[in-house]
Design a protein around this motif. Structure first.
Motif, mmCIF file in Angstrom:
data_model
loop_
_atom_site.group_PDB
_atom_site.id
_atom_site.type_symbol
_atom_site.label_atom_id
_atom_site.label_comp_id
_atom_site.label_asym_id
_atom_site.label_seq_id
_atom_site.Cartn_x
_atom_site.Cartn_y
_atom_site.Cartn_z
ATOM 1 N N THR A 40 -20.974 -34.912 87.335
ATOM 2 C CA THR A 40 -21.680 -33.720 86.887
ATOM 3 C C THR A 40 -21.515 -32.583 87.883
ATOM 4 N N HIS A 41 -21.607 -31.362 87.368
ATOM 5 C CA HIS A 41 -21.686 -30.189 88.252
ATOM 6 C C HIS A 41 -23.136 -29.716 88.345
ATOM 7 N N ASP A 42 -24.021 -30.396 87.599
ATOM 8 C CA ASP A 42 -25.437 -30.029 87.542
ATOM 9 C C ASP A 42 -26.171 -30.702 88.709
ATOM 10 N N LEU A 43 -26.492 -29.934 89.726
ATOM 11 C CA LEU A 43 -27.118 -30.509 90.916
ATOM 12 C C LEU A 43 -28.523 -31.036 90.633
ATOM 13 N N GLN A 44 -29.216 -30.429 89.658
ATOM 14 C CA GLN A 44 -30.539 -30.933 89.306
ATOM 15 C C GLN A 44 -30.438 -32.326 88.693
ATOM 16 N N LEU A 45 -29.446 -32.519 87.819
ATOM 17 C CA LEU A 45 -29.200 -33.836 87.232
ATOM 18 C C LEU A 45 -28.797 -34.828 88.319
ATOM 19 N N ALA A 46 -27.907 -34.411 89.201
ATOM 20 C CA ALA A 46 -27.448 -35.288 90.273
ATOM 21 C C ALA A 46 -28.596 -35.725 91.179
ATOM 22 N N SER A 47 -29.563 -34.825 91.401
ATOM 23 C CA SER A 47 -30.662 -35.129 92.316
ATOM 24 C C SER A 47 -31.559 -36.246 91.790
ATOM 25 N N ARG A 48 -31.480 -36.529 90.500
ATOM 26 C CA ARG A 48 -32.290 -37.588 89.921
ATOM 27 C C ARG A 48 -31.692 -38.977 90.187
ATOM 28 N N CYS A 49 -30.444 -39.002 90.613
ATOM 29 C CA CYS A 49 -29.802 -40.276 90.936
ATOM 30 C C CYS A 49 -30.241 -40.729 92.328
ATOM 31 N N GLU A 50 -30.133 -42.009 92.565
ATOM 32 C CA GLU A 50 -30.508 -42.556 93.869
ATOM 33 C C GLU A 50 -29.551 -42.099 94.970
ATOM 34 N N ARG A 51 -28.318 -41.762 94.571
ATOM 35 C CA ARG A 51 -27.319 -41.375 95.566
ATOM 36 C C ARG A 51 -26.377 -40.352 94.955
ATOM 37 N N GLN A 52 -25.907 -39.397 95.792
ATOM 38 C CA GLN A 52 -24.918 -38.408 95.366
ATOM 39 C C GLN A 52 -23.666 -38.556 96.231
ATOM 40 N N LEU A 53 -22.523 -38.645 95.588
ATOM 41 C CA LEU A 53 -21.237 -38.713 96.285
ATOM 42 C C LEU A 53 -20.509 -37.404 96.046
ATOM 43 N N THR A 54 -20.177 -36.696 97.114
ATOM 44 C CA THR A 54 -19.552 -35.374 96.975
ATOM 45 C C THR A 54 -18.063 -35.463 97.270
ATOM 46 N N LEU A 55 -17.243 -34.962 96.336
ATOM 47 C CA LEU A 55 -15.794 -34.905 96.515
ATOM 48 C C LEU A 55 -15.366 -33.485 96.807
ATOM 49 N N GLU A 56 -14.435 -33.359 97.730
ATOM 50 C CA GLU A 56 -13.852 -32.048 98.058
ATOM 51 C C GLU A 56 -12.365 -32.257 98.278
ATOM 52 N N ALA A 57 -11.550 -31.640 97.395
ATOM 53 C CA ALA A 57 -10.101 -31.775 97.482
ATOM 54 C C ALA A 57 -9.650 -33.240 97.555
ATOM 55 N N GLY A 58 -10.306 -34.082 96.755
ATOM 56 C CA GLY A 58 -9.900 -35.473 96.659
ATOM 57 C C GLY A 58 -10.461 -36.388 97.713
ATOM 58 N N ILE A 73 -21.507 -38.370 90.997
ATOM 59 C CA ILE A 73 -20.307 -37.881 91.676
ATOM 60 C C ILE A 73 -20.245 -36.381 91.416
ATOM 61 N N ILE A 74 -20.347 -35.595 92.486
ATOM 62 C CA ILE A 74 -20.403 -34.143 92.341
ATOM 63 C C ILE A 74 -19.261 -33.503 93.134
ATOM 64 N N GLY A 75 -18.987 -32.238 92.820
ATOM 65 C CA GLY A 75 -17.922 -31.513 93.498
ATOM 66 C C GLY A 75 -17.401 -30.403 92.613
ATOM 67 N N ALA A 76 -16.635 -29.500 93.193
ATOM 68 C CA ALA A 76 -16.081 -28.366 92.452
ATOM 69 C C ALA A 76 -15.048 -28.844 91.444
ATOM 70 N N SER A 77 -14.748 -27.986 90.474
ATOM 71 C CA SER A 77 -13.698 -28.286 89.510
ATOM 72 C C SER A 77 -12.378 -28.525 90.246
ATOM 73 N N GLY A 78 -11.678 -29.587 89.884
ATOM 74 C CA GLY A 78 -10.410 -29.898 90.539
ATOM 75 C C GLY A 78 -10.542 -30.756 91.778
ATOM 76 N N SER A 79 -11.769 -31.186 92.093
ATOM 77 C CA SER A 79 -11.978 -31.978 93.314
ATOM 78 C C SER A 79 -11.603 -33.450 93.133
ATOM 79 N N GLY A 80 -11.419 -33.879 91.879
ATOM 80 C CA GLY A 80 -11.021 -35.261 91.622
ATOM 81 C C GLY A 80 -12.106 -36.114 90.999
ATOM 82 N N LYS A 81 -13.209 -35.490 90.560
ATOM 83 C CA LYS A 81 -14.347 -36.250 90.031
ATOM 84 C C LYS A 81 -13.959 -37.092 88.816
ATOM 85 N N SER A 82 -13.366 -36.438 87.817
ATOM 86 C CA SER A 82 -13.036 -37.155 86.583
ATOM 87 C C SER A 82 -11.935 -38.182 86.816
ATOM 88 N N THR A 83 -11.022 -37.888 87.736
ATOM 89 C CA THR A 83 -9.982 -38.863 88.071
ATOM 90 C C THR A 83 -10.603 -40.107 88.685
#
Length: 208
Positions: A185-203, A24-34
Motif C-alpha cells: 500500500t501507499h496509504d500510510l494510515q492503512l499501513a500503520s494498522r499492521c503490526e509491522r511496516q517494511l519500507t522499500l526504496e529502490a529495491g 510493504i510500503i514505498g514509492a512507486s517503482g520501489s519494488g513493492k508489487s514485485t
C-alpha cells in the motif's frame, strides 16, 4: 534487457510470522508489487529462496506453484479481478470448486454474508459498486481458508469512506480467521494498522 541487466530487488531478507499483519510500503517503482509477486509465487526470483511454511517455492515448477497457491494462498487486488460473467456467489465458489470442496456453495454464502452481501449473491459485478466488488473479492480470498493472504493496494480504487470499510473488514477477518496478512500500500494510515511496516526504496529494504 538490451541496455544491460535490470535489478529490481536486492538484499531482501525478511521473515513473516504466522498470523502477523505486515505492510510493504514505498514509492512507486520501489519494488513493492514485485516483492509481493515473488512472495506469492506468481514470479520466480533469479536468486534466493521464498519459503512458506515448509515449502520452498523454488523447488516447485509452475504447475506446482499454481497448486500450492490454490491450496495455501489468497489474493485481493486493487482491480478486484472478478469474472464478469459470474455472479457474486459463483465468483466466490469458483476457487472452492477447483479445490474439490463439496461445501463450496455453503462456504461461499457464509463469507458473502460475513462481508455484508448476503442479499447480493445473484448479482453480477457490473451491478455492484467498487466497494461491493472488493467485498466479493475479500469473501473469495477468505472462503478458501488460505494460510496467507496477499493484498495489493486493496483500497486503491475506492473512495475514502468505502476504503475505510474495506480496511476494517480485512483486519477483522485477519484476526478472526488467523490468516497471515501481507499488503502492499501507499496509504500510510492503512499501513500503520499492521503490526509491522517494511519500507522499500529502490529495491532495498531500508526500514522494518
Amino acid at each position: 534487457m538490451a541496455g544491460g541487466e535490470l535489478e529490481i530487488l536486492k538484499g531482501i531478507n525478511l521473515e513473516i510470522k504466522s498470523g502477523e499483519a505486515v505492510a510493504i510500503i514505498g514509492a512507486s517503482g520501489s519494488g513493492k508489487s514485485t516483492l509481493l509477486g515473488l512472495l506469492a509465487g506468481l514470479d520466480e526470483a533469479s536468486e534466493g529462496r521464498v519459503v512458506i511454511g515448509d515449502t520452498d517455492l523454488a523447488e516447485l515448477d509452475e504447475d506446482g506453484r499454481a497448486v500450492f497457491r490454490a491450496r495455501e494462498v489468497g489474493f485481493v487486488f486493487q482491480s478486484f479481478q472478478l469474472l464478469p460473467a459470474l455472479t457474486a456467489l459463483e465468483n466466490v465458489m469458483l476457487p472452492l470448486e477447483m479445490q474439490g470442496n463439496k461445501d463450496a456453495r455453503q462456504q461461499a454464502e457464509h463469507f458473502l454474508d460475513r462481508v455484508g452481501l448476503g442479499e447480493r449473491v445473484d448479482h453480477y459485478p457490473r451491478q455492484m459498486s467498487g466497494g461491493e466488488q472488493q467485498r466479493v473479492a475479500i469473501a473469495r480470498a477468505f472462503a478458501a481458508k488460505p494460510r496467507i493472504l496477499f493484498a495489493d493496494e486493496p483500497t486503491g480504487n475506492l473512495d475514502t469512506a468505502t476504503g475505510d470499510r474495506i480496511e476494517e473488514l480485512l483486519f477483522e477477518l485477519n484476526r478472526e480467521e488467523g490468516t497471515t496478512l501481507v499488503l502492499v500500500t501507499h496509504d500510510l494510515q492503512l499501513a500503520s494498522r499492521c503490526e509491522r511496516q517494511l519500507t522499500l526504496e529502490a529495491g532495498e529494504m531500508v526500514a522494518s
